[in-house]
Design a protein around this motif. Structure first.
Motif, short mmCIF file in Angstrom:
data_model
loop_
_atom_site.label_atom_id
_atom_site.label_comp_id
_atom_site.label_asym_id
_atom_site.label_seq_id
_atom_site.Cartn_x
_atom_site.Cartn_y
_atom_site.Cartn_z
N PHE A 170 0.88 -1.19 0.01
CA PHE A 170 -0.01 0.02 0.05
C PHE A 170 0.90 1.13 0.00
N ASN A 171 0.45 2.36 -0.75
CA ASN A 171 1.19 3.52 -0.51
C ASN A 171 0.62 4.33 0.77
N GLN A 172 0.98 5.27 1.10
CA GLN A 172 0.74 5.96 2.28
C GLN A 172 -0.70 6.24 2.46
N GLU A 173 -1.39 6.91 1.21
CA GLU A 173 -2.81 6.99 1.35
C GLU A 173 -3.85 5.51 1.50
N GLU A 174 -3.29 4.43 0.93
CA GLU A 174 -4.01 3.27 0.95
C GLU A 174 -3.84 2.72 2.46
N CYS A 175 -2.53 3.14 2.74
CA CYS A 175 -2.40 2.38 4.19
C CYS A 175 -3.13 3.16 5.14
N ASP A 176 -3.36 4.52 5.05
CA ASP A 176 -4.25 5.25 6.14
C ASP A 176 -5.56 4.58 6.09
N ILE A 177 -6.15 4.37 4.90
CA ILE A 177 -7.25 3.80 4.73
C ILE A 177 -7.41 2.41 5.28
N PHE A 178 -6.62 1.74 4.80
CA PHE A 178 -6.50 0.35 5.55
C PHE A 178 -6.45 0.13 7.13
N LEU A 179 -5.43 0.96 7.75
CA LEU A 179 -5.37 1.05 9.04
C LEU A 179 -6.74 1.67 9.63
N ASN A 180 -7.37 2.38 9.03
CA ASN A 180 -8.40 2.77 9.60
C ASN A 180 -9.65 1.90 9.56
N GLN A 181 -9.81 1.11 8.55
CA GLN A 181 -10.63 0.11 8.35
C GLN A 181 -10.31 -1.12 9.46
N VAL A 182 -9.18 -1.42 9.68
CA VAL A 182 -8.66 -2.21 10.72
C VAL A 182 -9.17 -1.85 12.28
N SER A 183 -9.02 -0.41 12.30
CA SER A 183 -9.48 0.01 13.69
C SER A 183 -11.07 -0.10 13.75
N ARG A 184 -11.93 0.04 12.79
CA ARG A 184 -13.38 -0.15 12.82
C ARG A 184 -13.71 -1.75 12.67
N THR A 185 -12.79 -2.61 12.53
CA THR A 185 -13.20 -3.88 12.88
C THR A 185 -12.92 -4.49 14.11
N LEU A 186 -12.37 -3.58 14.74
CA LEU A 186 -11.75 -4.10 16.22
C LEU A 186 -12.60 -3.24 17.10
N GLN A 187 -12.68 -3.96 18.62
CA GLN A 187 -13.46 -3.01 19.50
C GLN A 187 -12.34 -2.68 20.38
N PRO A 188 -12.57 -1.41 21.25
CA PRO A 188 -11.45 -1.01 22.32
C PRO A 188 -10.87 -2.36 22.85
N GLY A 189 -9.56 -2.36 23.21
CA GLY A 189 -9.05 -3.39 23.86
C GLY A 189 -8.61 -4.53 22.98
N ASP A 190 -9.00 -4.65 21.61
CA ASP A 190 -8.63 -5.86 20.83
C ASP A 190 -7.17 -5.31 20.37
N TYR A 191 -6.64 -6.57 19.61
CA TYR A 191 -5.17 -6.36 19.41
C TYR A 191 -4.97 -6.37 17.73
N PHE A 192 -3.89 -6.02 17.38
CA PHE A 192 -3.49 -5.84 15.91
C PHE A 192 -2.08 -6.29 15.89
N LEU A 193 -1.57 -7.19 14.95
CA LEU A 193 -0.15 -7.65 15.16
C LEU A 193 0.22 -7.31 13.75
N LEU A 194 1.32 -6.32 13.49
CA LEU A 194 1.77 -6.08 12.11
C LEU A 194 3.07 -6.74 11.88
N GLY A 195 3.23 -7.27 10.93
CA GLY A 195 4.60 -7.57 10.50
C GLY A 195 5.42 -6.77 9.24
N ILE A 196 6.14 -6.10 9.34
CA ILE A 196 6.82 -5.05 8.50
C ILE A 196 8.25 -5.29 8.07
N ASP A 197 8.54 -5.48 7.04
CA ASP A 197 9.90 -5.33 6.33
C ASP A 197 10.69 -3.93 6.59
#
Ligand code: AVJ
Length: 326
Positions: A170-197
């Motif tokens: 993802f470019n930066q803009e797509e990355c922002d959209i994606f991470l916002n979508q991830v937040s919406r799929t989670l409830q407060p207190g839920d976890y997100f595990l991200l692997g990055i090169d």
């Protein structure tokens, strides 16, 4: 794009579907591009599995090492939850996590999401046998489709994970959209595990995407055969060649298919004819290389608060465990 109604194929397996609007958009722009998700038809996913085993391709084995090393610690922090993996592929690396969660809990769920039906179905069946105490349900579809579906199907606390540095596509803009979508799929207190090169010298990066066995070249070209069957297109693979270069300013690998000869290509199902010029390129993938500190700030700005960062001794690859703000 609107998600299609779900088709339940069998007990473990649900289907979401793909259209070709993104292909039309990418091929009609001045600088042609194609979305990386079209790498992953069944043959493409097989080729990707081969890439993961190449000596030059360090990300997979490095991330596998980190997961192996810290899976128990991750499971201890999050406790039992619904495990959702975006772009699960063969789920090989994930087994370190599943083993850790099977030890601490007896009513876990694992939902692998992938666009490649063949590899998803095979791995769900194998994993269900290996992990009888974890309920496994495959979701066939894109990240977007799965996230929309999951938003409306909330059952228990979750850990969503996105491994292998797939975020790098993802470019930066797509990355922002994606991470916002991830937040919406989670409830407060839920976890997100991200692997990055992580960022590293150009020669190591370019070798990883120009392997000596030319598996990456075959993987890149396979996108055209995928389009040929999916959209009844007539790409001639002999008229394109693989190129991968590191763009230092953008900190990203850029993968191209370079056209060798001026010619038209028809995509019958999309009612589209595209003219290619000799030496014109199609951008098939960007693979961004990240900085751990910058990424942590990015995540934090989305309410995804980093709890812990895991890396390998050489700092080639990083895993960030985050928790959605309470
Ligand atoms: C699956 C997107 C993380 O960018 O390294 C591997 C895909 N492309 N070799 C990557 C890929 C060429 C891979 N990701």
């Amino acid at each position: 794009m609107i998600a299609q109604p779900l088709t339940v194929l069998d007990h473990h397996y649900q289907e979401l579907s793909i259209d070709g609007k993104d292909v039309i958009k990418g091929l009609t722009e001045k600088l042609k591009s194609l979305p990386p998700k079209y790498f992953y038809d069944d043959p493409g996913s097989q080729l990707f599995e081969k890439i993961c085993e190449l000596p030059e391709y360090y990300p997979t084995r490095t991330e596998a090492w980190i997961l192996q090393e810290y899976a128990d610690e991750i499971a201890a922090i999050t406790n039992c939850c619904e495990l959702i993996e975006l772009g699960s592929g063969s789920s090989t690396k994930t087994q370190a996590l599943l083993t850790a969660y099977q030890k601490i809990a007896n009513s876990c769920r694992y939902l692998p999401v992938d666009v490649s039906g063949g590899i998803l179905k095979t791995s769900v069946l194998q994993l269900q046998e290996k992990y009888p105490d974890i309920a496994i349900h495959g979701l066939l579809g894109t990240y977007e489709q799965a996230l929309v579906h999951l938003e409306s199907n909330y059952l228990q606390s979750r850990m969503l994970f996105f491994l292998g540095s797939s975020l790098g596509n993802f470019n930066q803009e797509e990355c922002d959209i994606f991470l916002n979508q991830v937040s919406r799929t989670l409830q407060p207190g839920d976890y997100f595990l991200l692997g990055i090169d992580l960022q590293k010298p150009q020669d190591i990066l370019e070798a990883a995407y120009n392997d000596s066995q030319e598996v990456t070249a075959a993987f890149n070209l396979n996108m055209l055969s995928h389009l040929n069957w999916r959209f009844q297109a007539d790409f001639n693979l002999d008229l394109f060649s693989h190129q991968a270069i590191y763009n230092q300013e953008q900190s990203q690998i850029e993968m191209y298919l370079i056209c060798q000869k001026t010619h038209p290509v028809h995509l019958k199902k999309l009612d589209l004819t595209v003219n290619f010029q000799a030496s014109e390129s199609i951008l098939t993938e960007i693979s961004r290389k990240f900085n751990l500190e910058t990424m942590q700030k990015d995540l934090e700005s989305k309410g995804l608060n980093p709890l812990k960062v895991f890396t390998d001794p050489e700092n080639l690859f990083g895993l960030i465990l985050c928790q959605l703000s309470l």
